[in-house]
Design an enzyme around this catalytic site. Structure first.
Site, short mmCIF file in Angstrom:
data_model
loop_
_atom_site.label_atom_id
_atom_site.label_comp_id
_atom_site.label_asym_id
_atom_site.label_seq_id
_atom_site.Cartn_x
_atom_site.Cartn_y
_atom_site.Cartn_z
N ASN A 1 -3.19 -3.88 1.69
CA ASN A 1 -3.84 -5.29 1.13
C ASN A 1 -2.77 -6.21 1.14
O ASN A 1 -2.08 -6.25 -0.01
CB ASN A 1 -4.71 -4.99 -0.04
CG ASN A 1 -5.33 -6.28 -0.53
OD1 ASN A 1 -5.10 -7.28 0.01
ND2 ASN A 1 -5.47 -6.24 -1.83
N TRP A 2 -2.68 -6.97 1.96
CA TRP A 2 -1.35 -8.02 1.94
C TRP A 2 -1.73 -9.09 0.74
O TRP A 2 -0.85 -9.95 0.61
CB TRP A 2 -1.09 -8.66 3.20
CG TRP A 2 -0.52 -7.67 4.29
CD1 TRP A 2 -0.07 -6.19 3.83
CD2 TRP A 2 -0.03 -7.78 5.59
NE1 TRP A 2 0.69 -5.57 4.99
CE2 TRP A 2 0.75 -6.46 5.85
CE3 TRP A 2 0.16 -8.71 6.53
CZ2 TRP A 2 1.46 -6.47 7.27
CZ3 TRP A 2 0.76 -9.08 7.50
CH2 TRP A 2 1.15 -7.38 8.16
N LYS A 3 -2.92 -9.35 0.25
CA LYS A 3 -3.21 -10.29 -0.52
C LYS A 3 -2.66 -11.73 -0.10
O LYS A 3 -3.02 -11.93 1.08
CB LYS A 3 -2.56 -9.91 -2.07
CG LYS A 3 -3.01 -8.61 -2.18
CD LYS A 3 -2.69 -8.49 -3.99
CE LYS A 3 -2.98 -6.78 -4.06
NZ LYS A 3 -2.71 -6.68 -5.55
N HIS B 1 -12.69 -6.50 -4.79
CA HIS B 1 -11.19 -6.28 -5.21
C HIS B 1 -11.26 -6.86 -6.72
O HIS B 1 -11.89 -8.11 -7.03
CB HIS B 1 -10.18 -7.13 -4.40
CG HIS B 1 -8.82 -6.55 -4.74
ND1 HIS B 1 -8.20 -7.01 -5.84
CD2 HIS B 1 -8.25 -5.59 -4.12
CE1 HIS B 1 -6.75 -6.40 -5.93
NE2 HIS B 1 -7.06 -5.45 -4.88
N GLU C 1 -9.23 -8.35 -8.33
CA GLU C 1 -8.70 -9.85 -8.25
C GLU C 1 -9.64 -10.86 -8.10
O GLU C 1 -9.97 -11.96 -8.47
CB GLU C 1 -7.37 -10.19 -7.39
CG GLU C 1 -6.34 -9.34 -8.00
CD GLU C 1 -5.30 -9.03 -6.89
OE1 GLU C 1 -5.07 -9.43 -5.69
OE2 GLU C 1 -4.39 -8.09 -7.45
N GLU D 1 -9.96 1.68 -7.97
CA GLU D 1 -8.65 0.94 -8.21
C GLU D 1 -8.59 0.76 -9.74
O GLU D 1 -9.37 -0.39 -10.25
CB GLU D 1 -8.63 -0.38 -7.75
CG GLU D 1 -8.59 0.04 -6.08
CD GLU D 1 -7.71 -1.14 -5.28
OE1 GLU D 1 -6.70 -0.90 -4.70
OE2 GLU D 1 -8.16 -2.41 -5.32
N GLY E 1 -0.53 -3.46 -9.27
CA GLY E 1 0.68 -4.23 -8.98
C GLY E 1 1.28 -4.08 -10.51
O GLY E 1 2.19 -4.83 -10.85
N SER F 1 -0.83 0.77 -7.39
CA SER F 1 0.76 1.11 -7.28
C SER F 1 1.19 2.62 -6.54
O SER F 1 1.91 3.17 -6.76
CB SER F 1 1.36 1.12 -8.64
OG SER F 1 1.00 0.22 -9.29
N GLY G 1 -1.23 -2.22 -2.17
CA GLY G 1 -0.83 -3.80 -2.14
C GLY G 1 0.68 -3.65 -1.95
O GLY G 1 0.99 -3.80 -0.87
N GLY G 2 1.44 -3.88 -3.00
CA GLY G 2 3.10 -4.21 -2.75
C GLY G 2 3.41 -3.33 -1.78
O GLY G 2 4.18 -3.81 -0.97
C1 PEP Z 1 -4.34 -3.39 -4.54
O1 PEP Z 1 -4.19 -4.76 -4.28
O2 PEP Z 1 -5.52 -3.27 -4.18
C2 PEP Z 1 -3.38 -2.66 -4.88
C3 PEP Z 1 -3.45 -1.34 -5.28
O3 PEP Z 1 -2.15 -3.20 -5.11
P1 PEP Z 1 -0.72 -2.29 -5.64
O4 PEP Z 1 -0.68 -1.21 -4.73
O5 PEP Z 1 0.35 -3.59 -5.67
O6 PEP Z 1 -0.87 -1.99 -6.99
#
Ligand code: PEP
Length: 255
Positions: free
Chosen positions: A9-11, A96, A98, A168, A174, A214, A235-236
């Site tokens: 997920n590049w957001k 998600h 967010e 999640e 994050g 993460s 994500g990251g």
């Molecule tokens: C996400 O955005 O779904 C996520 C899990 O981010 P991260 O891996 O950065 O925690």
């Protein structure tokens, strides 16, 4: 036997030209390799066509991070499932944390979007997960059950078999903090039980349940080794092609 889905997920990161750079690295590293699992990249809407144009591998797919619940028409700023399909998407992330937190998407709206995605032939990756205070109070399963209830109420079982669910925990997204493998397995097993209670055993056995929060190369192996963890929503670490591909390699080694 369920395979792994390793989803990035590049957001709101990676412009079209930056997306092309990342996708080229991924394409080059995977070219000619046979994969047992699926790698998925979810760029922002505007970056989807650029990334899609660079990827030519049967096991590498592109998806979106959000979608409209509407078919088409006067909904300024929205993007439909039909547009995503036309752009080559195969998956859409729905719900998600967010989107829930910053855009006030309710579990009912998310259930409608998820149904729309399924009806269109795309696969939704429906995200659920508790906040830190709920985890501290030991309420995490109740929160996830409440988030899933409108989905079970809205979506018939014949559509449900194409779903993916991502657990999640919000406190792990994050933050660098990860659920322990035991915490992930416990929640994944209870989500699978909820699916079985609503849609039956056969669907519960086949649905992929991803862990997100993460995930990175250093913790992917222990998380992906859990019996009910069928991949990651990342994500990251997905923004760096090298670390994203390292997670894929770990998944490949576990099949
Ligand atoms: C996400 O955005 O779904 C996520 C899990 O981010 P991260 O891996 O950065 O925690």
């Amino acid at each position: 036997m369920r395979s792994f889905l390793i989803a990035g997920n590049w957001k709101m990161n990676a412009s079209p030209s930056e997306g092309v750079e990342k996708a080229r690295i991924i394409q080059q590293k995977l070219s000619g390799k046979n994969l047992h699992n699926t790698l998925l990249i979810c760029p922002s809407f505007i970056t989807i066509p650029a990334v899609q144009g660079e990827l030519h591998h049967a096991s590498v797919k592109v998806g979106a991070q959000n979608v409209s619940e509407q078919e088409d028409g006067a909904y300024t700023g929205e993007v439909s499932t039909g547009m995503l399909k036309d752009a080559g998407c195969k998956y859409v992330i729905t719900g998600h944390s967010e989107r829930r937190e910053y855009y006030h998407e309710t579990s009912e709206l998310i259930a409608r979007k998820t149904k729309k995605v399924l009806e269109s032939g795309l696969k939704p990756i429906l995200c659920v997960g508790e906040k830190l205070e709920s985890r501290k109070a030991g309420d995490q399963e109740k929160i996830v059950a409440d988030q899933l209830k409108p989905v079970f109420d809205t979506i018939p079982s014949h559509l449900a078999r194409n779903m993916v669910i991502a657990y999640e925990p919000v406190w792990a997204i994050g933050t660098g903090e990860t659920a322990t493998p035991e915490q992930a397995q416990e929640m994944h097993a209870s989500i699978r039980k909820m699916i079985s209670d609503s849609w039956g055993d056969e669907i519960a056995t086949s649905i992929q349940i991803l862990y997100g929060g993460s995930m990175k190369p250093a913790n992917a192996e222990e998380l992906l080794s859990q019996p009910d963890v069928d991949g990651g929503l990342i994500g990251g670490a997905s923004l760096q092609p090298e670390s994203f591909l390292e997670i894929l390699e770990i998944a490949e080694s576990l099949v």
